[in-house]
Each structure stands twice: as C-alpha cells, then as structure tokens.
Design an enzyme around this catalytic site. Structure first.
Site, PDB file in Angstrom:
ATOM      1  N   HIS A 120       0.894   9.995  25.704  1.00 28.73           N
ATOM      2  CA  HIS A 120       1.222  11.316  25.156  1.00 28.73           C
ATOM      3  C   HIS A 120       1.645  12.182  26.348  1.00 28.73           C
ATOM      4  O   HIS A 120       1.154  11.988  27.462  1.00 28.73           O
ATOM      5  CB  HIS A 120      -0.054  11.861  24.516  1.00 28.73           C
ATOM      6  CG  HIS A 120       0.119  13.132  23.752  1.00 28.73           C
ATOM      7  ND1 HIS A 120       0.192  14.353  24.364  1.00 28.73           N
ATOM      8  CD2 HIS A 120       0.197  13.364  22.418  1.00 28.73           C
ATOM      9  CE1 HIS A 120       0.304  15.287  23.433  1.00 28.73           C
ATOM     10  NE2 HIS A 120       0.315  14.713  22.248  1.00 28.73           N
ATOM     11  N   ASP A 197      -7.279   8.860  28.422  1.00 34.56           N
ATOM     12  CA  ASP A 197      -7.030   9.788  27.325  1.00 34.56           C
ATOM     13  C   ASP A 197      -7.628   9.171  26.062  1.00 34.56           C
ATOM     14  O   ASP A 197      -7.066   8.213  25.513  1.00 34.56           O
ATOM     15  CB  ASP A 197      -5.517   9.995  27.192  1.00 34.56           C
ATOM     16  CG  ASP A 197      -5.136  10.823  25.973  1.00 34.56           C
ATOM     17  OD1 ASP A 197      -6.030  11.146  25.159  1.00 34.56           O
ATOM     18  OD2 ASP A 197      -3.942  11.143  25.837  1.00 34.56           O
ATOM     19  N   GLN A 200      -7.185   9.545  20.717  1.00 39.13           N
ATOM     20  CA  GLN A 200      -7.016   8.742  19.492  1.00 39.13           C
ATOM     21  C   GLN A 200      -8.108   7.704  19.301  1.00 39.13           C
ATOM     22  O   GLN A 200      -8.134   7.030  18.279  1.00 39.13           O
ATOM     23  CB  GLN A 200      -5.640   8.044  19.513  1.00 39.13           C
ATOM     24  CG  GLN A 200      -4.468   8.991  19.456  1.00 39.13           C
ATOM     25  CD  GLN A 200      -4.392   9.774  18.146  1.00 39.13           C
ATOM     26  OE1 GLN A 200      -4.920   9.358  17.109  1.00 39.13           O
ATOM     27  NE2 GLN A 200      -3.731  10.918  18.184  1.00 39.13           N
ATOM     28  N   LYS A 223      -9.612  16.016  16.397  1.00 40.00           N
ATOM     29  CA  LYS A 223      -9.193  14.670  15.966  1.00 40.00           C
ATOM     30  C   LYS A 223     -10.391  13.851  15.497  1.00 40.00           C
ATOM     31  O   LYS A 223     -10.222  12.770  14.946  1.00 40.00           O
ATOM     32  CB  LYS A 223      -8.503  13.945  17.117  1.00 40.00           C
ATOM     33  CG  LYS A 223      -7.303  14.709  17.643  1.00 40.00           C
ATOM     34  CD  LYS A 223      -6.188  13.816  18.037  1.00 40.00           C
ATOM     35  CE  LYS A 223      -5.208  14.553  18.906  1.00 40.00           C
ATOM     36  NZ  LYS A 223      -3.954  14.845  18.213  1.00 40.00           N
ATOM     37  N   CYS A 363       5.289  13.617  20.877  1.00 40.61           N
ATOM     38  CA  CYS A 363       4.955  13.933  22.276  1.00 40.61           C
ATOM     39  C   CYS A 363       4.864  12.657  23.102  1.00 40.61           C
ATOM     40  O   CYS A 363       3.977  12.515  23.950  1.00 40.61           O
ATOM     41  CB  CYS A 363       3.647  14.722  22.384  1.00 40.61           C
ATOM     42  SG  CYS A 363       3.691  16.281  21.511  1.00 40.61           S
TER      43      CYS A 363
HETATM   44  N1  PMP Z   1      -3.369  12.509  23.817  1.00 40.34           N
HETATM   45  C1  PMP Z   1      -3.128  11.868  22.668  1.00 40.34           C
HETATM   46  C2  PMP Z   1      -3.092  10.382  22.672  1.00 40.34           C
HETATM   47  C3  PMP Z   1      -2.927  12.601  21.506  1.00 40.34           C
HETATM   48  O1  PMP Z   1      -2.685  11.963  20.364  1.00 40.34           O
HETATM   49  C4  PMP Z   1      -2.972  14.013  21.554  1.00 40.34           C
HETATM   50  C5  PMP Z   1      -2.732  14.842  20.310  1.00 40.34           C
HETATM   51  N2  PMP Z   1      -1.603  14.490  19.577  1.00 40.34           N
HETATM   52  C6  PMP Z   1      -3.239  14.621  22.768  1.00 40.34           C
HETATM   53  C7  PMP Z   1      -3.446  13.842  23.879  1.00 40.34           C
HETATM   54  C8  PMP Z   1      -3.320  16.105  22.913  1.00 40.34           C
HETATM   55  O2  PMP Z   1      -4.413  16.588  22.223  1.00 40.34           O
HETATM   56  P1  PMP Z   1      -4.608  18.166  22.006  1.00 40.34           P
HETATM   57  O3  PMP Z   1      -3.324  18.658  21.436  1.00 40.34           O
HETATM   58  O4  PMP Z   1      -5.742  18.250  21.045  1.00 40.34           O
HETATM   59  O5  PMP Z   1      -4.910  18.760  23.332  1.00 40.34           O
END
Ligand code: PMP
Length: 405
Positions: A120, A197, A200, A223, A363
C-alpha cells in the site's frame, strides 16, 4: 462448528440501518463497526468523557484507566510481550510515518530501504521520504504472477547496506499473506530491521506478533471492526527503549524547561497530545470481542466464500483475476479486471444491485504497474458475509458485463 452468520450479523449495527439488498464487500477499505466497539465509543463520548493521563477527579481517572485497559486489550490481541510495546496511534498510515521518523538515525547515505511492489502507498511513501532525507536508496521486492511477494533471491535483495525491510503481512489487493520467516531471517543476518504493515491481517484473528520476528507492526482499528480514527504500532521492547520521540508536545515529556525537555518513557514518548480516546477504546473493545470468537469456524467460512467467489469469477467471460487462485496463505480479498470496462463503472453499476465493492488502484500503483493495469475491482470479505453476498456480486457482474460490453 459452522459459523452462524445470522448471529454474527447481530453483532453489527449497520445491518439494522441498511435496508436490503445490502451486500457489503468493501471490508479491506473499512470493516463495519461491531456492537462492542460502538458501545465503547458512544459510552465514552456521551457518559464518560474526560481527557486522559492528567486528571485527578474520578471521571478523568476512569477515562485514563479505560485507555490503559484498551492498550492491554490490544497487547493481548496482538500477542505483545508487554502493553508498553503498543503505541496508540490514529491508524496504520500514522504508525508507518512514525516508524519512518524514529528510525531516521539508523539510515545513512548510500544505505538501502527495501519495500515491495505489493505495498500500500502508506508503506512506500514514508520510506521514500526517509530515503530522501538521508540520501539512502529505495529497493523493491517484486511480485509473482500470482500476486504474492517474490521471495526468491533474498540474499541479493537484502545485503549489508539494507537498514530497513518494510513489507505487508497481507496484500490489500491480492489477499496474499506474506511468509515473513525467510525475510526476517535474512534481515537479521545483515542487521536490518523489519517493519510489517498489518492493516489487512488484523481483522482475521489474534496473532503472536512477538514470535513473527519482526521489529515493528502497524495496524488500523477501523479495519478490525473498531471505529475510524485509531490504530496501534507495536515496537519490540528492546528497540523501543532506544528510539527518539516523533511529535513533540504534551503528554510525551517527563520535564520541560524553556531550554530543554526530558522525554517520558515509552509508549508515552510517542503519544504527544490528546489521543483519539473514543476510537482507541472502541479498538480495544473490538480486539477483546474478536479474541473471544471461534476463528477456526470463521476462517473456514471465509475460505468457503473465497472459493465460491473465485470459481464464480472464473466462470464469467472477459474477467482477469489479479491474485492467487489457491486458498492457502491468503485471505478473502479478491481483485479482478473486466476487459474493456473501467473498474469505477463496474462498481457504480454493482451499487445498483446493493453490492458495495471498491474500484481503483487501491493505493497500490506499483502493483497495478506490475500487472499492466491502472485499476481493478476488489471484493473483500468479513465474518458477516455469506453466500448471498457472493451470489449477488456474481449475478450483478453478469448483468454489468452484458450492459457494458
Ligand atoms: N496498509 C494497507 C495494507 C491497507 O490496506 C491500508 C488501508 N487501505 C493502509 C495501509 C492504510 O490504512 P489507514 O488508511 O487506516 O491508515
């Protein structure tokens, strides 16, 4: 025991508010809030609100205790060795930026930071910014045709100049779960730190973060069925002790004079200012609730639904799956392209059938580049989904394909 989805749904207030047809398949973007988290949030904001860490009156003391308990609940859910390892943040993005700042002194000119094409943007951009500040280089692990991290040739990818390895635990596009062990082993061999990270991964059950071998682990509460606005950053305790603060301000100090400040011990050193108290309490309540669920039943249920979804997608004409077809080492996050049709158009039409999916680059533009595309449709599952949700998506898609092609 098979999962009782009707009972599971009763734990999620959204289903009492959204009239059918309502097929929520955008859980990788945000999960729905569970009742325990919603109650913690509203109880704090309406019946128990006071700032934390300073007050001496009972209301403030109770809020402070609840905040500390939320940290303990997160530590238990994550498998941290002690609650102090858990820094309470506003989410994964904040946590990864915090990590990229506090590790700054460990990266010098000519050093390398290794990310991957599966990341991401929030696990790429903060490292690019750090590399720029320090004159370091960014390198990236590739992805396999299946949309998994390519772990061949780690010896070449991680060398003595590599200071940090930053990878996802589970892809928000392909659902692939990273085999962290070889990465961690190689990083250890060259003295590099491993940042994971976990955004997920955390909705899919408790974990043992201390035995993953990584140094830092970031996540978001929304999440994992908490409220928006809170997250956590786990940092291994021996590393934590050595790190400088990130933001300066109230609550992160032990003593301030006009000339200088002494910093509070971790985790407070990393928590300047009023934290997102309500969302943190909600995240703690969600973690506590999640920890008590039958994960064997939930994961088996999600696997069955993922199999149904993949088989259904493969039977549709002109569809290209981006991600693994097998059901092992992956979660129910499934991305696909409909030949000749933009993902946004597909999602908009699916909405007409009450099906909520996400379309775009998610993203993850370097991953889109690797697959030669700019956008995909993504369906992502949670314990409250059932076969009806999958069938509504597949039937909707069949019609969308007929309309748009
Ligand atoms: N890393 C991953 C793998 C994600 O899926 C996301 C959210 N789509 C994020 C980071 C960012 O998370 P947040 O927007 O809650 O900061």
């Amino acid at each position: 025991m098979a999962l009782d989805v009707a009972a599971m749904r009763r734990n999620f207030p959204i289903f009492a508010h959204q009239p059918p047809p309502f097929h929520y398949l955008d859980n990788a973007a945000t999960g729905q809030i569970c009742a325990a988290a919603a109650e913690a949030l509203t109880t704090f904001e309406t019946a128990g609100r006071a700032n934390v860490k300073r007050g001496v009156y009972r209301l403030a003391d109770r809020a402070t205790q609840a905040f500390a308990e939320a940290r303990e609940r997160m530590a238990a859910y994550l498998g941290a060795t002690r609650p102090e390892e858990v820094i309470l943040t506003s989410g994964t993005t904040f946590g990864l930026n915090l990590a990229a700042h506090v590790l700054e002194a460990r990266v010098g000119p000519g050093d390398a930071i290794l990310v991957s094409r599966l990341e991401h943007h929030s696990n790429i951009v903060p490292w690019q910014m750090l590399a720029e500040r320090r004159g370091a280089r960014i390198r990236a692990l590739g992805v396999t045709e299946e949309g998994r991290l390519d772990l061949r040739d780690l010896e070449a990818a991680i060398d003595r100049r590599t200071r940090i390895v930053a990878v996802t635990h589970c892809s928000n596009v392909t659902g692939a779960v990273t085999d962290l062990a070889p990465l961690v082993a190689r990083a250890r061999a060259v003295g590099a730190l491993v940042v994971v990270d976990g955004a997920q991964r955390v909705p899919h059950g408790p974990l043992e973060v201390a035995s993953l071998g990584c140094d830092i682990y970031a996540l978001s509460g929304h999440k994992m069925f908490g409220a928006t606005g809170a997250g956590a950053l786990w940092i291994r305790h021996d590393l934590l002790e050595t790190l400088p603060p990130f933001l300066g301000g109230g609550e992160m100090i032990s003593r301030v004079t006009i000339e200088e400040s002494r910093y509070a011990p971790p985790p407070h050193r990393f928590e300047a200012g009023t934290p997102p108290i309500g969302p943190v309490l909600a995240m703690g309540a969600a973690a506590d609730w999640l920890a008590g669920l039958d994960w064997q039943a939930i994961l088996a249920h999600e696997k069955r639904l993922t199999a149904r979804l993949i088989a259904g997608l493969e039977a549709l004409p002109g569809l290209r799956l981006i991600g693994p077809r097998d059901l092992d080492d992956r979660y129910g996050v499934v991305a696909f392209e409909v030949a000749g049709v933009h993902a946004h158009d597909v999602c908009q039409l699916l909405d007409g059938f009450g099906v909520c999916t996400r379309g775009g680059h998610h993203c993850a533009q370097p991953l889109m580049d690797a697959f030669g595309t700019v956008a995909t449709v993504r369906a992502s599952l949670a314990p409250y989904n059932d076969a009806d949700d999958i069938d509504a998506l597949l039937e909707g898609l069949e019609q969308v394909i007929r309309i748009l092609r």
